[in-house]
Each structure stands twice: as C-alpha cells, then as structure tokens.
Design an enzyme around this catalytic site. Sequence first.
Site, PDB file in Angstrom:
ATOM      1  N   ASP A  19       0.994  -1.300   0.039  1.00 34.07           N
ATOM      2  CA  ASP A  19       0.094  -0.094  -0.032  1.00 34.07           C
ATOM      3  C   ASP A  19       0.798   1.237   0.076  1.00 34.07           C
ATOM      4  O   ASP A  19       0.740   1.975   1.011  1.00 34.07           O
ATOM      5  CB  ASP A  19      -1.008   0.029   1.282  1.00 34.07           C
ATOM      6  CG  ASP A  19      -0.287  -0.183   2.582  1.00 34.07           C
ATOM      7  OD1 ASP A  19       0.985  -0.392   2.450  1.00 34.07           O
ATOM      8  OD2 ASP A  19      -1.014   0.558   3.646  1.00 34.07           O
ATOM      9  N   ASP A  23       7.333   3.722   3.188  1.00 25.96           N
ATOM     10  CA  ASP A  23       8.269   2.478   3.378  1.00 25.96           C
ATOM     11  C   ASP A  23       7.910   1.545   2.251  1.00 25.96           C
ATOM     12  O   ASP A  23       8.823   0.636   1.898  1.00 25.96           O
ATOM     13  CB  ASP A  23       8.283   2.046   4.790  1.00 25.96           C
ATOM     14  CG  ASP A  23       6.732   1.829   5.386  1.00 25.96           C
ATOM     15  OD1 ASP A  23       5.925   2.479   4.807  1.00 25.96           O
ATOM     16  OD2 ASP A  23       6.761   1.093   6.372  1.00 25.96           O
ATOM     17  N   ASP A  24       6.773   1.360   1.855  1.00 23.82           N
ATOM     18  CA  ASP A  24       6.312   0.293   0.778  1.00 23.82           C
ATOM     19  C   ASP A  24       7.148   0.618  -0.492  1.00 23.82           C
ATOM     20  O   ASP A  24       7.530  -0.302  -1.277  1.00 23.82           O
ATOM     21  CB  ASP A  24       4.911   0.381   0.501  1.00 23.82           C
ATOM     22  CG  ASP A  24       4.058   0.190   1.452  1.00 23.82           C
ATOM     23  OD1 ASP A  24       3.504  -1.022   1.482  1.00 23.82           O
ATOM     24  OD2 ASP A  24       3.884   1.134   2.430  1.00 23.82           O
ATOM     25  N   THR A 133       3.043  -6.164   2.845  1.00 25.38           N
ATOM     26  CA  THR A 133       3.650  -5.046   3.769  1.00 25.38           C
ATOM     27  C   THR A 133       2.600  -3.958   3.897  1.00 25.38           C
ATOM     28  O   THR A 133       2.793  -2.941   4.463  1.00 25.38           O
ATOM     29  CB  THR A 133       4.599  -4.335   2.950  1.00 25.38           C
ATOM     30  OG1 THR A 133       4.250  -3.759   1.865  1.00 25.38           O
ATOM     31  CG2 THR A 133       5.940  -5.295   2.707  1.00 25.38           C
ATOM     32  N   ASN A 167       1.932   1.131  17.433  1.00 20.82           N
ATOM     33  CA  ASN A 167       2.445   2.130  16.955  1.00 20.82           C
ATOM     34  C   ASN A 167       1.201   3.177  16.677  1.00 20.82           C
ATOM     35  O   ASN A 167       1.344   4.349  16.243  1.00 20.82           O
ATOM     36  CB  ASN A 167       3.356   2.260  15.948  1.00 20.82           C
ATOM     37  CG  ASN A 167       3.080   1.848  14.685  1.00 20.82           C
ATOM     38  OD1 ASN A 167       1.747   1.010  14.429  1.00 20.82           O
ATOM     39  ND2 ASN A 167       3.881   1.906  13.622  1.00 20.82           N
ATOM     40  N   GLU A 173      -0.213  -2.239  15.922  1.00 22.53           N
ATOM     41  CA  GLU A 173       0.627  -1.978  14.741  1.00 22.53           C
ATOM     42  C   GLU A 173      -0.272  -1.526  13.824  1.00 22.53           C
ATOM     43  O   GLU A 173      -1.426  -2.161  13.504  1.00 22.53           O
ATOM     44  CB  GLU A 173       1.743  -3.038  14.378  1.00 22.53           C
ATOM     45  CG  GLU A 173       2.444  -2.476  13.150  1.00 22.53           C
ATOM     46  CD  GLU A 173       2.010  -2.819  11.998  1.00 22.53           C
ATOM     47  OE1 GLU A 173       2.199  -2.091  10.876  1.00 22.53           O
ATOM     48  OE2 GLU A 173       0.916  -3.853  11.965  1.00 22.53           O
ATOM     49  N   ASN A 175      -0.785  -1.907  10.156  1.00 18.63           N
ATOM     50  CA  ASN A 175      -1.383  -2.902   9.232  1.00 18.63           C
ATOM     51  C   ASN A 175      -2.411  -3.775   9.879  1.00 18.63           C
ATOM     52  O   ASN A 175      -3.489  -4.179   9.381  1.00 18.63           O
ATOM     53  CB  ASN A 175      -0.273  -3.514   8.646  1.00 18.63           C
ATOM     54  CG  ASN A 175       0.521  -2.991   7.735  1.00 18.63           C
ATOM     55  OD1 ASN A 175      -0.027  -2.085   7.249  1.00 18.63           O
ATOM     56  ND2 ASN A 175       1.671  -3.178   7.423  1.00 18.63           N
ATOM     57  N   HIS A 244      10.054   0.224   7.939  1.00 20.37           N
ATOM     58  CA  HIS A 244       9.588  -0.808   8.240  1.00 20.37           C
ATOM     59  C   HIS A 244       9.494  -1.832   7.255  1.00 20.37           C
ATOM     60  O   HIS A 244       9.895  -3.191   7.332  1.00 20.37           O
ATOM     61  CB  HIS A 244       8.291  -0.554   8.955  1.00 20.37           C
ATOM     62  CG  HIS A 244       7.982   0.600   9.833  1.00 20.37           C
ATOM     63  ND1 HIS A 244       8.447   0.159  11.242  1.00 20.37           N
ATOM     64  CD2 HIS A 244       7.930   1.912   9.781  1.00 20.37           C
ATOM     65  CE1 HIS A 244       8.174   1.185  11.944  1.00 20.37           C
ATOM     66  NE2 HIS A 244       7.964   2.380  11.107  1.00 20.37           N
ATOM     67  N   ASP A 245       8.727  -1.521   6.212  1.00 21.50           N
ATOM     68  CA  ASP A 245       8.520  -2.449   5.266  1.00 21.50           C
ATOM     69  C   ASP A 245       9.507  -2.949   4.331  1.00 21.50           C
ATOM     70  O   ASP A 245       9.473  -4.310   3.901  1.00 21.50           O
ATOM     71  CB  ASP A 245       7.522  -1.942   4.134  1.00 21.50           C
ATOM     72  CG  ASP A 245       5.994  -1.439   4.448  1.00 21.50           C
ATOM     73  OD1 ASP A 245       5.928  -1.990   5.743  1.00 21.50           O
ATOM     74  OD2 ASP A 245       5.533  -0.862   3.896  1.00 21.50           O
TER      75      ASP A 245
END
Length: 318
Positions: A19, A23-24, A133, A167, A173, A175, A244-245
């Site tokens: 998405d 970071d993706d 992700t 977060n 989190e 997602n 992150h991803d």
Amino acid sequence: MSAGSAGRGAPARVILDCDPGIDDALAIIFGCGHPGIDLAGLTTVSGNVDLGLVTGNALSVLELAGRGDVPVVPGSPRPLLRPGFDGRGAHGESGLGAARLPPAPAAPAPGHAVDFLVETIAAAPGEITLVATGPLTNIALAVRREPRLPSWVRDFVIMGGSSGRGNTTPAAEYNMWADPEAAAMVFGAGWPVTMLGLDVTQRTGASAAVLQRMRELGPLGTVLLLPALEQYLSVGDSAGPPVHDVCAVAWVAHPDVFELVPARVQVETTGRLTSGMTVTEFGAAGAGNARVAMEIDVAGFWELTLGAFGRVAATISS
C-alpha cells in the site's frame, strides 16, 4: 517452506502485496535492486492512502526503477468489515511524503488482486514467496477463495504486528489495526507466518550517515528516497526515519540479518482498546503458527539495503 533466498542460487520469485506508502516504496526499490529477488508482480490494497493513490504510486516507483514491466494489480479498496481509513498523517497527502513522481505511462494490469494472487500462485506451487507490507485484506480474501493457497506458497512474510506495544494504538501496529478481521483470518489460515514487526522494524531508523549515502545515489536519492523520508522526520521520528516494510523483503533476500523466534500469534478483533493487537505467545510447543523477528543486525541490514538501492540508482543514472 524455505527460509529466505540466501544460498538458493536462483532468485526468489516474489509477489509483493503493498500500500505505497513511503516505506512500501522503498521496499519496492529494494525488490528491484537485489539480485536475490525476482518481482513477479505487485498487488495493491487501500491502507496508507486510498487504493487509487497506492496503485498509482506503485506504478510510478516501478517506472522510476526501470521496472515498468512488473504487473501492478489493484485489490481491495476498504477493510473487510470496518470503515475506510488512511495514514496520510504519516505518509502525506500523496502517500510518498514530499516526493513527487510523475504518473507512470503503464496502466494497472486488468483484473483484481485476489484473482492474480490465486492464479499466479496456483500456476507455480512451491515457487512464489508472498510478501505483504500493508493491511492483510487481499490476502484474507485470497485464502477465503482458495483455502489451499497456504500450501502452495514457498514462504509467506509480512511486515506487521508486534510482540509488545503498537504504533497506532498502545496495543496495535497499523497494518493489523487497519483490518484486524483480515489479519485474524490470515494468521489462522494454516501456514507459518514470518512476522517482521515493530520489534525489529523500529530499530531501522536511517541515521545521518545513511541519509548521506542516499543523497549520493543521484536521482533515486534526491527524487524519491530523501523527500519521502523527510515526511517521517516531520512526524517525530527523531532517531532517524525507520523503513519498516523494507525489512520484509530484506528477510527474503538475507534471512540471516534477522533472528526469528517460533510463536503462536492471535489477532484481537473485539477488544475496545486492543483491536488489532497481535497477542504473541512464545514457547507454544506444537501450537505455533508464526516465526517472529526479535533481533536485527542493523548495520548488516543497512549495508544490504543501500546495496540494493545502489543497483537501482546505477540504472537510473546510466
């Protein structure tokens, strides 16, 4: 199921369900740049911004990386049961922070992400590593449509969850919080989930030295990486913006950068204060459904990541 692509010889064939999202976008660049990964396709899901924007962002990032040949198939525009949402506060109005990429000439591939996932994986059982992700809506729908899917993938890897605090809420989190019903379905689908969650991803803050190395990557750094990551800095990631991803695709390329611990993970769907929490029980003998990353070699991760970015940068500059 295998454990990443290290030592395989042939690159791992990967479908990235994403998405984009800052970071993706960086995870896509990693997938384009690491020789151990062969991107078989991208599927998109509403998450950080709406489905139209994330799909357009995926196409634009692939075009920048010189990989407009990779199919991008849009999927779910909303969670399974809950109202729509987005993460514009963290990712900016476009989803890519201050980065401004031109629209890609390529159009999304025809069809729906769920059909693409089922058909592509069914056509190559044991060959596709599925990496997610974003919210797990597409994956849940694919498993509901074809319950044999978990036995056909080579590996299933997610960025999401946490064995501790969240977060988005103190418990969850993003997602997992975004579509907890989907996440619960996915964790209960009968496959081992490799979970790269906040326990490790929060440690990937890009230091000043890392940001300087990105600055030296020419247009990739100045057009995408740095303007995108500035958005994370603007919302309070003072230790350096985490990516992150990227951890999920990095695990596929080099699993030895992470330490995984077997666990049983259940996703809370009914708690008023804890919806989306990934309740993680370590040492659940015989009842495990996940391998949860608890340690990361941060220096090794960044060498791996900057190396992948550098390969893409070389193609843009040439």
